[in-house]
Design a protein around this motif. Structure first.
Motif, PDB file in Angstrom:
ATOM      1  N   ALA A   1       0.824  -1.215   0.000  1.00 54.11           N
ATOM      2  CA  ALA A   1       0.000   0.000   0.000  1.00 54.11           C
ATOM      3  C   ALA A   1       0.853   1.257   0.000  1.00 54.11           C
ATOM      4  N   ASP A   2       2.104   1.151   0.446  1.00 60.23           N
ATOM      5  CA  ASP A   2       2.979   2.312   0.585  1.00 60.23           C
ATOM      6  C   ASP A   2       3.919   2.510  -0.601  1.00 60.23           C
ATOM      7  N   LEU A   3       3.718   1.746  -1.665  1.00 58.78           N
ATOM      8  CA  LEU A   3       4.553   1.933  -2.858  1.00 58.78           C
ATOM      9  C   LEU A   3       4.347   3.323  -3.449  1.00 58.78           C
TER      10      LEU A   3
ATOM     11  N   CYS B   1      10.813 -17.347  -7.637  1.00 57.49           N
ATOM     12  CA  CYS B   1      10.960 -15.898  -7.817  1.00 57.49           C
ATOM     13  C   CYS B   1      12.066 -15.582  -8.808  1.00 57.49           C
ATOM     14  N   ARG B   2      11.780 -14.638  -9.695  1.00 57.24           N
ATOM     15  CA  ARG B   2      12.787 -14.154 -10.652  1.00 57.24           C
ATOM     16  C   ARG B   2      13.430 -12.862 -10.184  1.00 57.24           C
ATOM     17  N   GLU B   3      12.792 -12.182  -9.245  1.00 59.00           N
ATOM     18  CA  GLU B   3      13.330 -10.927  -8.715  1.00 59.00           C
ATOM     19  C   GLU B   3      12.789 -10.721  -7.314  1.00 59.00           C
ATOM     20  N   HIS B   4      13.430  -9.787  -6.594  1.00 57.71           N
ATOM     21  CA  HIS B   4      13.012  -9.449  -5.228  1.00 57.71           C
ATOM     22  C   HIS B   4      12.928  -7.927  -5.089  1.00 57.71           C
ATOM     23  N   ASP B   5      12.406  -7.284  -6.126  1.00 60.26           N
ATOM     24  CA  ASP B   5      12.387  -5.822  -6.182  1.00 60.26           C
ATOM     25  C   ASP B   5      11.543  -5.199  -5.075  1.00 60.26           C
ATOM     26  N   LEU B   6      10.530  -5.915  -4.622  1.00 61.00           N
ATOM     27  CA  LEU B   6       9.657  -5.334  -3.595  1.00 61.00           C
ATOM     28  C   LEU B   6      10.413  -5.069  -2.299  1.00 61.00           C
TER      29      LEU B   6
ATOM     30  N   SER C   1       3.509   0.733 -10.804  1.00 62.97           N
ATOM     31  CA  SER C   1       2.342  -0.085 -11.149  1.00 62.97           C
ATOM     32  C   SER C   1       2.842  -1.270 -11.957  1.00 62.97           C
ATOM     33  N   ARG C   2       3.011  -2.408 -11.281  1.00 64.29           N
ATOM     34  CA  ARG C   2       3.654  -3.562 -11.928  1.00 64.29           C
ATOM     35  C   ARG C   2       3.494  -4.808 -11.067  1.00 64.29           C
ATOM     36  N   ALA C   3       4.003  -5.912 -11.583  1.00 62.87           N
ATOM     37  CA  ALA C   3       4.000  -7.173 -10.855  1.00 62.87           C
ATOM     38  C   ALA C   3       5.306  -7.351 -10.091  1.00 62.87           C
ATOM     39  N   PHE C   4       5.204  -8.027  -8.941  1.00 63.45           N
ATOM     40  CA  PHE C   4       6.364  -8.361  -8.117  1.00 63.45           C
ATOM     41  C   PHE C   4       6.264  -9.829  -7.701  1.00 63.45           C
TER      42      PHE C   4
END
Length: 306
Positions: free
Chosen positions: A199-201, A276-281, A206-209
């Motif tokens: 919620a705090d992004l 998981c392919r990434e951990h950007d979150l 606006s994307r997938a994680f």
């Protein structure tokens, strides 16, 4: 903005994930509204008297507009695969109208929990529907966080309960060669961390994680670890070249009290690696305190509560 001054809309609150999201939001000081087809489905929830309830069909535009009015952040946690194979049409319709209602009512963000899947492969109908819903919400004009998870480990999670039931009831597990596919489960507490903090992004995100736990293991190893943590003797696992999804679903349906269509959808998803392919979150909202849990710790925590 402090949580005490923020309002949330949660759909799917009668489900396992939705009910836990409501509980976490209330604990953090949010004002929470839930949208449900039947308010009686909330009976027994410890938070039932603490939320505003909008009762109605999530396909109804008027109901959606009423539910989204005055809301800061909306959680889309509806998945319609409950006893029927035509869930994709319903979820597509609901997602489209939900996004339109959120945009019309000035909702600042949508958070959605979808499925974890690899790139550039044909997806199962279940995962393709989850992917499509996420894309519809991202394209709604409302900033959207699509969180993509595999197995959520917690007492009450359908995918985890299937794993538990198969391991506990079958002294020898006979399954197809996709038992070698890797899965990256996530503990329910870690999934809730990401679902709520999304919620705090920033407004321009606006994307997938992808979200997952500390371990990416073959499904056969999940069975072995579960058996060890639960104090069961080691389960021999025999693989066969072919086990058709519907056949596997019927087999799982005998073992677990879930609709055959739901079991089929979940089992079809296991034919792909869910890693998981990434951990950007983590970079944007931070990882859970102490880091994400291992699968072993997640199973231990789930068994301690049920």
């Amino acid at each position: 903005m402090p949580a005490a001054h923020r309002s949330a809309l949660v759909t799917g609150a009668t489900g396992y994930i939705g009910a836990n999201v409501v509980d976490r939001l209330l604990a953090d000081g949010w004002t929470v509204r839930v949208l449900t087809r039947d308010a009686a489905g909330l009976d027994g929830q410890p938070w039932a008297s603490q939320v505003d309830v909008v009762e109605g069909d999530a396909q109804d535009v008027e109901v959606l507009n009423r539910a989204a009015d005055g809301v800061d952040v909306a959680w889309f946690l509806i998945h319609s695969m409950t006893g029927t194979y035509d869930y994709a049409v319903r979820d597509r319709t609901i997602a489209t109208r939900f996004g339109q209602a959120c945009r019309a009512r000035g909702v600042s963000r949508i958070v959605y929990l979808g499925g974890l899947y690899p790139d550039d492969v044909a997806l199962s109908p279940h995962l393709e529907s989850r992917r499509e819903v996420g894309q519809i919400l991202v394209e709604s004009g409302v900033p959207t966080a699509v969180l993509q998870a595999g197995i959520v480990v917690g007492a009450g999670s359908v995918s985890f309960d299937l794993l538990r039931t198969v391991t506990e009831r079958l002294p020898v597990v006979v399954g197809p060669d996709w038992l070698a596919n890797r899965v990256q489960p996530i503990a329910i507490d870690d999934a809730l961390h990401y679902l709520v903090t999304a919620a705090d992004l920033p407004a321009d995100v606006s994307r997938a994680f992808d979200i997952g736990g500390a371990d990416a293991l073959p499904y056969r190893d999940l069975i072995a670890v579960y058996a060890e943590v639960a104090g069961l003797r080691r389960r021999p696992i025999l693989t066969v070249p072919v086990l058709l999804p519907r056949t596997a679903a019927l087999w799982a349906g005998i073992l677990a009290p879930v609709p055959t269509s739901l079991a089929s959808s979940l089992i079809e998803s296991l034919m792909l690696d869910m890693v998981c392919r990434e951990h950007d979150l983590d970079d944007l909202v931070g990882a859970p305190a102490g880091g994400v849990a291992s699968f072993r710790d997640a199973v231990s925590a789930a068994l301690s509560v049920g």
